[in-house]
Motif scaffolding. Structure first.
Motif, PDB file in Angstrom:
ATOM      1  N   GLY A 126       8.643  19.046 -19.673  1.00  0.00           N
ATOM      2  CA  GLY A 126       7.518  18.283 -19.213  1.00  0.00           C
ATOM      3  C   GLY A 126       7.217  18.626 -17.870  1.00  0.00           C
ATOM      4  O   GLY A 126       7.757  19.697 -17.543  1.00  0.00           O
ATOM      5  N   GLU A 127       6.892  17.807 -17.037  1.00  0.00           N
ATOM      6  CA  GLU A 127       6.634  17.858 -15.650  1.00  0.00           C
ATOM      7  C   GLU A 127       7.937  17.535 -14.799  1.00  0.00           C
ATOM      8  O   GLU A 127       7.881  17.789 -13.611  1.00  0.00           O
ATOM      9  CB  GLU A 127       5.572  16.810 -15.203  1.00  0.00           C
ATOM     10  N   GLY A 128       8.897  17.260 -15.390  1.00  0.00           N
ATOM     11  CA  GLY A 128      10.085  16.651 -14.684  1.00  0.00           C
ATOM     12  C   GLY A 128      10.740  18.096 -13.971  1.00  0.00           C
ATOM     13  O   GLY A 128      10.427  19.097 -14.209  1.00  0.00           O
ATOM     14  N   PRO A 129      12.259  17.793 -13.349  1.00  0.00           N
ATOM     15  CA  PRO A 129      12.869  19.011 -12.904  1.00  0.00           C
ATOM     16  C   PRO A 129      13.496  19.620 -13.658  1.00  0.00           C
ATOM     17  O   PRO A 129      14.185  19.001 -14.808  1.00  0.00           O
ATOM     18  CB  PRO A 129      13.663  18.257 -11.651  1.00  0.00           C
TER      19      PRO A 129
ATOM     20  N   GLY B 133      17.781  12.171 -20.264  1.00  0.00           N
ATOM     21  CA  GLY B 133      17.141  11.454 -19.597  1.00  0.00           C
ATOM     22  C   GLY B 133      16.141  12.237 -18.550  1.00  0.00           C
ATOM     23  O   GLY B 133      14.860  11.530 -18.216  1.00  0.00           O
ATOM     24  N   LEU B 134      16.313  13.435 -18.279  1.00  0.00           N
ATOM     25  CA  LEU B 134      15.399  14.061 -17.394  1.00  0.00           C
ATOM     26  C   LEU B 134      14.374  14.972 -18.268  1.00  0.00           C
ATOM     27  O   LEU B 134      13.559  15.523 -18.115  1.00  0.00           O
ATOM     28  CB  LEU B 134      16.217  15.289 -16.805  1.00  0.00           C
ATOM     29  N   GLY B 135      14.657  15.055 -19.820  1.00  0.00           N
ATOM     30  CA  GLY B 135      13.934  15.656 -20.465  1.00  0.00           C
ATOM     31  C   GLY B 135      13.850  17.147 -20.631  1.00  0.00           C
ATOM     32  O   GLY B 135      12.676  17.705 -20.205  1.00  0.00           O
ATOM     33  N   VAL B 136      15.030  17.670 -20.595  1.00  0.00           N
ATOM     34  CA  VAL B 136      15.291  19.191 -20.546  1.00  0.00           C
ATOM     35  C   VAL B 136      15.585  19.893 -21.527  1.00  0.00           C
ATOM     36  O   VAL B 136      16.057  19.185 -22.658  1.00  0.00           O
ATOM     37  CB  VAL B 136      16.314  19.443 -19.453  1.00  0.00           C
ATOM     38  N   ARG B 137      15.075  21.245 -21.580  1.00  0.00           N
ATOM     39  CA  ARG B 137      15.470  21.841 -22.977  1.00  0.00           C
ATOM     40  C   ARG B 137      16.774  22.518 -23.321  1.00  0.00           C
ATOM     41  O   ARG B 137      17.290  22.704 -22.202  1.00  0.00           O
ATOM     42  CB  ARG B 137      14.492  23.119 -22.922  1.00  0.00           C
TER      43      ARG B 137
ATOM     44  N   THR C 258      31.076  16.203 -18.902  1.00  0.00           N
ATOM     45  CA  THR C 258      29.898  16.926 -19.615  1.00  0.00           C
ATOM     46  C   THR C 258      29.018  15.943 -20.507  1.00  0.00           C
ATOM     47  O   THR C 258      28.007  16.152 -20.680  1.00  0.00           O
ATOM     48  CB  THR C 258      30.590  17.916 -20.753  1.00  0.00           C
ATOM     49  N   THR C 259      29.890  14.814 -21.115  1.00  0.00           N
ATOM     50  CA  THR C 259      29.191  13.769 -22.028  1.00  0.00           C
ATOM     51  C   THR C 259      28.011  13.067 -21.014  1.00  0.00           C
ATOM     52  O   THR C 259      26.722  12.731 -21.311  1.00  0.00           O
ATOM     53  CB  THR C 259      30.034  12.691 -22.606  1.00  0.00           C
ATOM     54  N   LEU C 260      28.408  12.678 -19.784  1.00  0.00           N
ATOM     55  CA  LEU C 260      27.493  12.236 -18.663  1.00  0.00           C
ATOM     56  C   LEU C 260      26.270  13.117 -18.511  1.00  0.00           C
ATOM     57  O   LEU C 260      25.154  12.596 -18.472  1.00  0.00           O
ATOM     58  CB  LEU C 260      28.308  11.705 -17.691  1.00  0.00           C
ATOM     59  N   THR C 261      26.597  14.382 -18.241  1.00  0.00           N
ATOM     60  CA  THR C 261      25.488  15.379 -18.155  1.00  0.00           C
ATOM     61  C   THR C 261      24.650  15.439 -19.179  1.00  0.00           C
ATOM     62  O   THR C 261      23.463  15.784 -19.141  1.00  0.00           O
ATOM     63  CB  THR C 261      26.263  16.635 -17.721  1.00  0.00           C
ATOM     64  N   ARG C 262      25.095  15.533 -20.434  1.00  0.00           N
ATOM     65  CA  ARG C 262      24.507  15.462 -21.746  1.00  0.00           C
ATOM     66  C   ARG C 262      23.191  14.331 -21.483  1.00  0.00           C
ATOM     67  O   ARG C 262      22.210  14.376 -21.905  1.00  0.00           O
ATOM     68  CB  ARG C 262      25.099  15.318 -23.100  1.00  0.00           C
TER      69      ARG C 262
ATOM     70  N   LEU D 113      24.617   5.982 -19.931  1.00  0.00           N
ATOM     71  CA  LEU D 113      24.824   5.814 -18.371  1.00  0.00           C
ATOM     72  C   LEU D 113      24.238   7.070 -17.705  1.00  0.00           C
ATOM     73  O   LEU D 113      23.378   7.227 -16.844  1.00  0.00           O
ATOM     74  CB  LEU D 113      26.121   5.760 -17.776  1.00  0.00           C
ATOM     75  N   GLY D 114      24.389   8.271 -18.382  1.00  0.00           N
ATOM     76  CA  GLY D 114      23.761   9.468 -17.973  1.00  0.00           C
ATOM     77  C   GLY D 114      22.103   9.380 -18.027  1.00  0.00           C
ATOM     78  O   GLY D 114      21.357   9.850 -16.966  1.00  0.00           O
ATOM     79  N   ARG D 115      21.545   9.065 -18.981  1.00  0.00           N
ATOM     80  CA  ARG D 115      20.194   8.707 -19.223  1.00  0.00           C
ATOM     81  C   ARG D 115      19.708   7.593 -18.079  1.00  0.00           C
ATOM     82  O   ARG D 115      18.640   7.952 -17.549  1.00  0.00           O
ATOM     83  CB  ARG D 115      19.861   8.078 -20.714  1.00  0.00           C
ATOM     84  N   ARG D 116      20.343   6.697 -17.818  1.00  0.00           N
ATOM     85  CA  ARG D 116      19.895   5.695 -16.711  1.00  0.00           C
ATOM     86  C   ARG D 116      19.985   6.319 -15.415  1.00  0.00           C
ATOM     87  O   ARG D 116      19.269   6.362 -14.697  1.00  0.00           O
ATOM     88  CB  ARG D 116      20.783   4.294 -16.893  1.00  0.00           C
ATOM     89  N   ILE D 117      20.951   7.007 -15.199  1.00  0.00           N
ATOM     90  CA  ILE D 117      21.108   7.611 -13.881  1.00  0.00           C
ATOM     91  C   ILE D 117      19.883   8.872 -13.716  1.00  0.00           C
ATOM     92  O   ILE D 117      19.583   8.698 -12.685  1.00  0.00           O
ATOM     93  CB  ILE D 117      22.520   8.590 -13.608  1.00  0.00           C
ATOM     94  N   ALA D 118      19.691   9.505 -14.598  1.00  0.00           N
ATOM     95  CA  ALA D 118      18.737  10.419 -14.464  1.00  0.00           C
ATOM     96  C   ALA D 118      17.320   9.503 -14.144  1.00  0.00           C
ATOM     97  O   ALA D 118      16.452  10.256 -13.538  1.00  0.00           O
ATOM     98  CB  ALA D 118      18.161  11.036 -15.994  1.00  0.00           C
ATOM     99  N   GLY D 119      16.965   8.310 -14.431  1.00  0.00           N
ATOM    100  CA  GLY D 119      16.079   7.598 -14.013  1.00  0.00           C
ATOM    101  C   GLY D 119      15.679   7.401 -12.317  1.00  0.00           C
ATOM    102  O   GLY D 119      14.590   7.235 -12.054  1.00  0.00           O
ATOM    103  N   VAL D 120      16.798   7.532 -11.975  1.00  0.00           N
ATOM    104  CA  VAL D 120      16.737   7.318 -10.330  1.00  0.00           C
ATOM    105  C   VAL D 120      16.885   8.886  -9.565  1.00  0.00           C
ATOM    106  O   VAL D 120      16.880   8.923  -8.456  1.00  0.00           O
ATOM    107  CB  VAL D 120      17.845   6.479  -9.743  1.00  0.00           C
ATOM    108  N   LEU D 121      17.023   9.756 -10.443  1.00  0.00           N
ATOM    109  CA  LEU D 121      16.982  11.153  -9.713  1.00  0.00           C
ATOM    110  C   LEU D 121      15.625  11.837  -9.763  1.00  0.00           C
ATOM    111  O   LEU D 121      14.822  11.242 -10.383  1.00  0.00           O
ATOM    112  CB  LEU D 121      18.054  12.032 -10.855  1.00  0.00           C
ATOM    113  N   ALA D 122      15.700  12.759  -8.650  1.00  0.00           N
ATOM    114  CA  ALA D 122      14.446  13.525  -8.244  1.00  0.00           C
ATOM    115  C   ALA D 122      14.702  14.832  -8.032  1.00  0.00           C
ATOM    116  O   ALA D 122      16.043  15.362  -7.642  1.00  0.00           O
ATOM    117  CB  ALA D 122      13.890  12.998  -6.980  1.00  0.00           C
ATOM    118  N   PRO D 123      13.948  15.823  -8.088  1.00  0.00           N
ATOM    119  CA  PRO D 123      14.143  17.054  -7.598  1.00  0.00           C
ATOM    120  C   PRO D 123      14.636  17.422  -6.377  1.00  0.00           C
ATOM    121  O   PRO D 123      14.260  16.589  -5.259  1.00  0.00           O
ATOM    122  CB  PRO D 123      12.541  17.922  -7.695  1.00  0.00           C
TER     123      PRO D 123
END
Length: 178
Positions: A89-92, A67-71, A58-62, A33-43
């Motif tokens: 990458g180029e995301g927020p 989904g946002l592709g962060v380090r 925290t599981t949702l945030t993982r 669900l967190g990965r899917r939510i990331a798809g609708v988020l923006a900076p």
């Protein structure tokens, strides 16, 4: 399940706000669900997470981080208050805050400079009710309800409430998260 929401979150479920309930059966589904939510988020998006200890914030945030592709591994920032996960990458960037130990509203949060990070990041705040609403008129509130007491029940009901102009008219986009 828990009783109805009290406090600031209860006020978010109001006419004009976009609301969606999602049933989650396991920690992996919470992460998905967190990965899917990331798809609708923006900076510039502010996400406020509410739920009992162990509810899955925290599981949702993982999942959001994936989904946002962060380090970096997304772990609870309880003892450091905030962690910044830069984009791969180029995301927020993802700024993950745990406001549990902070007592006094935005005054105490100012030291974290969240208002400076907000325009180019997605900021996720656990336990932020009554503390960070002033950061943005637009926010996504995520309320995670679980069975309380001595139980190993992993089922959760996740309520997403989009508040403000950013989320107005985005009901179909949020509904696709089911």
């Amino acid at each position: 399940m828990e009783a109805a929401h009290n406090g600031p979150v209860a006020d978010t479920v109001a006419p004009g706000n976009v609301t969606l309930d999602v049933a989650v059966e396991s920690p992996e589904e919470m992460k998905e669900l967190g990965r899917r939510i990331a798809g609708v988020l923006a900076p510039g998006d502010l996400v406020m997470l509410t739920g009992e200890l162990g509810a899955g914030k925290t599981t949702l945030t993982r999942g959001l981080g994936e989904g946002l592709g962060v380090r970096g591994a997304v772990t609870s920032p309880t003892f450091v208050i905030a962690r910044v996960h830069p984009p791969l990458g180029e995301g927020p960037a993802l700024v993950h805050v745990d406001a549990y130990r902070l007592g006094g509203g935005l005054d105490e949060m100012e030291d974290l400079d969240l208002d400076v990070s907000l325009p180019e990041s997605v900021i996720v705040v656990e336990w932020g009710d009554g503390k960070v609403e002033e950061l943005s008129e637009d926010r996504l509130c995520v309320v995670i309800d679980r069975a309380v007491g001595d139980t190993d029940d992993e089922r959760r009901t996740v309520t997403l409430v989009g508040i403000g102009a950013r989320w107005s008219g985005r009901g179909a986009e949020l509904s696709a998260l089911r």
